[in-house]
Design an enzyme around this catalytic site. Sequence first.
Site, PDB file in Angstrom:
ATOM      1  N   GLY A   1       5.339   3.906  -9.136  1.00  0.00           N
ATOM      2  CA  GLY A   1       5.996   2.613  -9.374  1.00  0.00           C
ATOM      3  C   GLY A   1       4.993   1.468  -9.264  1.00  0.00           C
ATOM      4  O   GLY A   1       4.910   0.602 -10.140  1.00  0.00           O
ATOM      5  N   HIS A   2       4.208   1.473  -8.186  1.00  0.00           N
ATOM      6  CA  HIS A   2       3.177   0.446  -8.017  1.00  0.00           C
ATOM      7  C   HIS A   2       2.176   0.498  -9.178  1.00  0.00           C
ATOM      8  O   HIS A   2       1.762  -0.534  -9.707  1.00  0.00           O
ATOM      9  CB  HIS A   2       2.381   0.697  -6.731  1.00  0.00           C
ATOM     10  CG  HIS A   2       3.141   0.558  -5.455  1.00  0.00           C
ATOM     11  ND1 HIS A   2       3.322   1.608  -4.596  1.00  0.00           N
ATOM     12  CD2 HIS A   2       3.754  -0.503  -4.874  1.00  0.00           C
ATOM     13  CE1 HIS A   2       3.990   1.195  -3.519  1.00  0.00           C
ATOM     14  NE2 HIS A   2       4.273  -0.081  -3.671  1.00  0.00           N
TER      15      HIS A   2
ATOM     16  N   SER B   1       9.577   5.003  -3.779  1.00  0.00           N
ATOM     17  CA  SER B   1       9.398   4.099  -2.648  1.00  0.00           C
ATOM     18  C   SER B   1       8.424   4.738  -1.671  1.00  0.00           C
ATOM     19  O   SER B   1       8.441   5.961  -1.494  1.00  0.00           O
ATOM     20  CB  SER B   1      10.740   3.888  -1.954  1.00  0.00           C
ATOM     21  OG  SER B   1      10.541   3.305  -0.675  1.00  0.00           O
TER      22      SER B   1
ATOM     23  N   LYS C   1      13.091  -3.045  -8.520  1.00  0.00           N
ATOM     24  CA  LYS C   1      13.603  -2.214  -7.429  1.00  0.00           C
ATOM     25  C   LYS C   1      14.005  -3.070  -6.226  1.00  0.00           C
ATOM     26  O   LYS C   1      15.005  -2.827  -5.580  1.00  0.00           O
ATOM     27  CB  LYS C   1      12.526  -1.199  -7.053  1.00  0.00           C
ATOM     28  CG  LYS C   1      12.530  -0.776  -5.621  1.00  0.00           C
ATOM     29  CD  LYS C   1      12.868   0.647  -5.453  1.00  0.00           C
ATOM     30  CE  LYS C   1      13.014   1.110  -4.042  1.00  0.00           C
ATOM     31  NZ  LYS C   1      12.409   0.331  -2.998  1.00  0.00           N
ATOM     32  N   ASP C   2      13.149  -4.080  -5.918  1.00  0.00           N
ATOM     33  CA  ASP C   2      13.458  -5.002  -4.825  1.00  0.00           C
ATOM     34  C   ASP C   2      14.051  -6.257  -5.456  1.00  0.00           C
ATOM     35  O   ASP C   2      13.397  -7.296  -5.555  1.00  0.00           O
ATOM     36  CB  ASP C   2      12.192  -5.298  -4.026  1.00  0.00           C
ATOM     37  CG  ASP C   2      11.627  -4.036  -3.406  1.00  0.00           C
ATOM     38  OD1 ASP C   2      12.067  -3.650  -2.330  1.00  0.00           O
ATOM     39  OD2 ASP C   2      10.752  -3.401  -4.046  1.00  0.00           O
TER      40      ASP C   2
ATOM     41  N   GLY D   1       0.802  -1.223   0.000  1.00  0.00           N
ATOM     42  CA  GLY D   1       0.000   0.000   0.000  1.00  0.00           C
ATOM     43  C   GLY D   1       0.830   1.267   0.000  1.00  0.00           C
ATOM     44  O   GLY D   1       2.027   1.240  -0.264  1.00  0.00           O
ATOM     45  N   TYR D   2       0.162   2.374   0.295  1.00  0.00           N
ATOM     46  CA  TYR D   2       0.720   3.723   0.156  1.00  0.00           C
ATOM     47  C   TYR D   2       1.289   3.844  -1.251  1.00  0.00           C
ATOM     48  O   TYR D   2       2.473   4.103  -1.469  1.00  0.00           O
ATOM     49  CB  TYR D   2       1.760   4.045   1.242  1.00  0.00           C
ATOM     50  CG  TYR D   2       1.797   5.526   1.514  1.00  0.00           C
ATOM     51  CD1 TYR D   2       0.769   6.134   2.222  1.00  0.00           C
ATOM     52  CD2 TYR D   2       2.813   6.327   1.026  1.00  0.00           C
ATOM     53  CE1 TYR D   2       0.763   7.493   2.443  1.00  0.00           C
ATOM     54  CE2 TYR D   2       2.811   7.695   1.238  1.00  0.00           C
ATOM     55  CZ  TYR D   2       1.777   8.274   1.951  1.00  0.00           C
ATOM     56  OH  TYR D   2       1.773   9.623   2.152  1.00  0.00           O
ATOM     57  N   LEU D   3       0.396   3.646  -2.198  1.00  0.00           N
ATOM     58  CA  LEU D   3       0.774   3.447  -3.603  1.00  0.00           C
ATOM     59  C   LEU D   3       1.414   4.681  -4.207  1.00  0.00           C
ATOM     60  O   LEU D   3       1.036   5.813  -3.908  1.00  0.00           O
ATOM     61  CB  LEU D   3      -0.458   3.057  -4.417  1.00  0.00           C
ATOM     62  CG  LEU D   3      -1.189   1.798  -3.929  1.00  0.00           C
ATOM     63  CD1 LEU D   3      -2.410   1.523  -4.821  1.00  0.00           C
ATOM     64  CD2 LEU D   3      -0.272   0.587  -3.889  1.00  0.00           C
TER      65      LEU D   3
ATOM     66  N   ARG E   1       8.707   4.595   1.332  1.00  0.00           N
ATOM     67  CA  ARG E   1       9.523   5.126   2.433  1.00  0.00           C
ATOM     68  C   ARG E   1      10.132   6.497   2.113  1.00  0.00           C
ATOM     69  O   ARG E   1      10.645   7.150   3.021  1.00  0.00           O
ATOM     70  CB  ARG E   1      10.622   4.129   2.805  1.00  0.00           C
ATOM     71  CG  ARG E   1      10.088   2.885   3.502  1.00  0.00           C
ATOM     72  CD  ARG E   1      11.186   2.041   4.098  1.00  0.00           C
ATOM     73  NE  ARG E   1      10.671   0.980   4.957  1.00  0.00           N
ATOM     74  CZ  ARG E   1      10.520  -0.290   4.593  1.00  0.00           C
ATOM     75  NH1 ARG E   1      10.853  -0.675   3.385  1.00  0.00           N
ATOM     76  NH2 ARG E   1      10.032  -1.184   5.432  1.00  0.00           N
TER      77      ARG E   1
HETATM   78  P1  AMP Z   1       5.947  -2.581  -1.674  1.00  0.00           P
HETATM   79  O1  AMP Z   1       4.602  -1.970  -1.535  1.00  0.00           O
HETATM   80  O2  AMP Z   1       7.076  -1.645  -1.384  1.00  0.00           O
HETATM   81  O3  AMP Z   1       6.071  -3.913  -0.979  1.00  0.00           O
HETATM   82  O4  AMP Z   1       6.134  -2.906  -3.228  1.00  0.00           O
HETATM   83  C1  AMP Z   1       5.177  -3.672  -3.928  1.00  0.00           C
HETATM   84  C2  AMP Z   1       5.733  -4.005  -5.288  1.00  0.00           C
HETATM   85  O5  AMP Z   1       6.016  -2.791  -5.987  1.00  0.00           O
HETATM   86  C3  AMP Z   1       7.038  -4.807  -5.231  1.00  0.00           C
HETATM   87  O6  AMP Z   1       7.039  -5.761  -6.285  1.00  0.00           O
HETATM   88  C4  AMP Z   1       8.077  -3.732  -5.473  1.00  0.00           C
HETATM   89  O7  AMP Z   1       9.275  -4.227  -6.039  1.00  0.00           O
HETATM   90  C5  AMP Z   1       7.342  -2.835  -6.443  1.00  0.00           C
HETATM   91  N1  AMP Z   1       7.922  -1.483  -6.459  1.00  0.00           N
HETATM   92  C6  AMP Z   1       8.101  -0.650  -5.406  1.00  0.00           C
HETATM   93  N2  AMP Z   1       8.702   0.495  -5.797  1.00  0.00           N
HETATM   94  C7  AMP Z   1       8.922   0.367  -7.130  1.00  0.00           C
HETATM   95  C8  AMP Z   1       9.521   1.206  -8.129  1.00  0.00           C
HETATM   96  N3  AMP Z   1      10.017   2.407  -7.835  1.00  0.00           N
HETATM   97  N4  AMP Z   1       9.564   0.739  -9.397  1.00  0.00           N
HETATM   98  C9  AMP Z   1       9.074  -0.482  -9.715  1.00  0.00           C
HETATM   99  N5  AMP Z   1       8.494  -1.309  -8.821  1.00  0.00           N
HETATM  100  C10 AMP Z   1       8.420  -0.899  -7.552  1.00  0.00           C
END
Ligand code: AMP
Length: 281
Positions: free
Chosen positions: A36-37, A185, A149-150, A31-33, A187
């Site tokens: 990137g998401h 991100s 990214k991850d 969440g906190y989209l 964060r």
């Molecule tokens: P998270 O909400 O941070 O767990 O991320 C959820 C998904 O979004 C994971 O597959 C991350 O790798 C992807 N993600 C997060 N930030 C980015 C970004 N800047 N570019 C591409 N994918 C991202």
Amino acid sequence: MDVITDVHDMKAYVREIHAMGETLCLVPTMGYLHEGHLDLMRRGRTLADHVIISIFVNPTQFGPHEDLDTYPRDFARDEKLAESVGVECIFFPGVQEMYPQGYATYVNVEQITEGLCGAGRPGHFRGVATVCAKLFNICDPDCAVFGEKDYQQLAVIRRMVDDLNMRVQIIAHPTVREADGLAMSSRNKYLSPEQRRNATVLNRVLIQAQELVKAGEHDTAAIRQKTIELIRSTPEVVIDYVEIVHPETLACLDMIEDQAVMALAVKVGPTRLIDNMTLEA
Ligand code: AMP
């Protein structure tokens, strides 16, 4: 758009899609989209008839002194953003729904979880693999999109899916960056304006590394040294790790022969940021 909080309801929703002979893509998130998401979700739409996202801040992947309690959350905003890119359903379970009383099963992917983020965040990938295995069992997707990214997370999920013969196809999506190169991100919200400026050093050192390799420098010790120097010259940025690894095994490389991935983790003030880039010899 549907919001489903119950595991049984989610399974029934997915069964209907499969019964119609249609395909489904899952995009797991905390969440906190951000953009990137959303890009992952747009990619999902090109891959399957239906896109479902999950929003779950997974407690089992946070260490005792990490930011589980303060991790940013805004479901109303997330709902609007997801809808704007054509997501049909959000799986939004509570912690009790995912880890009820008596929960005792975890997925442990070995070896590739030991280095990089695995070294400084013991148990993190056990939590990630476990929650993704559960999400794949609940949502039974034909494919799932993960961000590069991850990078280590993506490698861990691929390993798990292969090793446990899961049917889901894992799709990697490139890192989406801000205009100044900082990887998006959730964060980044923690950063003060000055920290936000300092954080751009991550992208700058990755580009510097790419340029060094292009100019013929294949010795990883030399590239790491230049990287460390540039990061250390930036106020408030403290290195957790700087590694150059094999793209699949994530083993540290001495020389770059073909392709390698430079992976970084730093703390900017109290905020931990990661980034990576492929280096082509
Ligand atoms: P998270 O909400 O941070 O767990 O991320 C959820 C998904 O979004 C994971 O597959 C991350 O790798 C992807 N993600 C997060 N930030 C980015 C970004 N800047 N570019 C591409 N994918 C991202």
